[in-house]
Enzyme design. Structure first.
Site, PDB file in Angstrom:
ATOM      1  N   GLY A  18       0.810  -1.207   0.000  1.00  8.41           N
ATOM      2  CA  GLY A  18       0.000   0.000   0.000  1.00  8.41           C
ATOM      3  C   GLY A  18       0.842   1.255   0.000  1.00  8.41           C
ATOM      4  O   GLY A  18       1.927   1.283   0.577  1.00  8.41           O
ATOM      5  N   GLY A  20       0.290   5.519   0.507  1.00 12.16           N
ATOM      6  CA  GLY A  20      -0.644   6.564   0.891  1.00 12.16           C
ATOM      7  C   GLY A  20      -0.035   7.941   0.736  1.00 12.16           C
ATOM      8  O   GLY A  20       1.047   8.090   0.163  1.00 12.16           O
ATOM      9  N   VAL A  25       3.080   1.031   3.086  1.00 14.16           N
ATOM     10  CA  VAL A  25       2.849  -0.146   3.913  1.00 14.16           C
ATOM     11  C   VAL A  25       3.436  -1.361   3.193  1.00 14.16           C
ATOM     12  O   VAL A  25       3.219  -1.552   2.002  1.00 14.16           O
ATOM     13  CB  VAL A  25       1.346  -0.360   4.193  1.00 14.16           C
ATOM     14  CG1 VAL A  25       1.138  -1.589   5.075  1.00 14.16           C
ATOM     15  CG2 VAL A  25       0.730   0.871   4.845  1.00 14.16           C
ATOM     16  N   LYS A  40       4.144  -0.070   8.452  1.00 14.96           N
ATOM     17  CA  LYS A  40       3.863   1.253   7.907  1.00 14.96           C
ATOM     18  C   LYS A  40       5.071   2.136   8.167  1.00 14.96           C
ATOM     19  O   LYS A  40       5.556   2.217   9.295  1.00 14.96           O
ATOM     20  CB  LYS A  40       2.620   1.837   8.575  1.00 14.96           C
ATOM     21  CG  LYS A  40       2.159   3.149   7.990  1.00 14.96           C
ATOM     22  CD  LYS A  40       0.835   3.553   8.616  1.00 14.96           C
ATOM     23  CE  LYS A  40       0.225   4.716   7.895  1.00 14.96           C
ATOM     24  NZ  LYS A  40      -1.118   5.012   8.447  1.00 14.96           N
ATOM     25  N   ASP A 134      -8.885  10.149   8.336  1.00 18.98           N
ATOM     26  CA  ASP A 134      -8.844   9.661   6.956  1.00 18.98           C
ATOM     27  C   ASP A 134      -9.652   8.363   6.826  1.00 18.98           C
ATOM     28  O   ASP A 134      -9.209   7.388   6.236  1.00 18.98           O
ATOM     29  CB  ASP A 134      -7.397   9.441   6.508  1.00 18.98           C
ATOM     30  CG  ASP A 134      -7.267   9.325   4.990  1.00 18.98           C
ATOM     31  OD1 ASP A 134      -8.159   9.801   4.266  1.00 18.98           O
ATOM     32  OD2 ASP A 134      -6.265   8.752   4.529  1.00 18.98           O
TER      33      ASP A 134
END
Length: 148
Positions: A18, A20, A25, A40, A134
């Site tokens: 991931g 962001g 991540v 993360k 978020d």
């Protein structure tokens, strides 16, 4: 971080799972506990940004206060070679946005079950004066072993 990189002599990176706004991540192997974890990290382009570092530190402190089955567990927090990180429970599944696309249309009873779990997680955060800032389908995980 590349595949095979070992963070803090303990976590071997498997892949990026991931990306962001300020963090990435990764899926990793915890070499000490012999389990898969999600890590993360503050994105490289934000590592020298005081505001981003402060926000990430706040997130590290906030998430350790949460203890609920609807919120991923935090196993470790640290900094190694300039990399701030949070090690969390790895949820093998998909995010809510992907789940909706795959399972549309979704029955009202299933929607209520999903929303109940989201609200329980939000209640846990709010009970510790934490606001998620978020909250969106991409940040809600559905475990394939325990689907809604």
């Amino acid at each position: 971080m590349r595949k095979g990189y070992i963070l803090d002599s303990r976590y071997r990176i498997i892949s990026c799972i991931g990306e962001g706004g300020m963090a990435d991540v990764y899926l990793a192997d915890d070499l000490l506990k012999h389990r898969k974890v999600a890590i993360k990290t503050l994105r490289l382009d934000f590592r020298d940004n005081p505001r981003a570092k402060k926000h990430f530190k706040y997130e590290q402190l906030a998430i350790t206060k949460l203890h609920d089955s609807h919120v991923v567990q935090v196993f470790d927090i640290g900094k190694s070679e300039g990399i701030q990180y949070i090690v969390m429970e790895y949820v093998d599944g998909m995010n809510l946005k992907e789940y909706i696309k795959k399972n549309y249309p979704i029955s009202n009873s299933r929607i209520v079950k999903i929303m109940r779990q989201i609200l329980l997680a939000v209640r846990e955060a709010h009970s510790h004066n934490i606001i998620h800032r978020d909250l969106k389908p991409q940040n809600i995980l559905i475990d394939k072993k325990r689907p809604c």
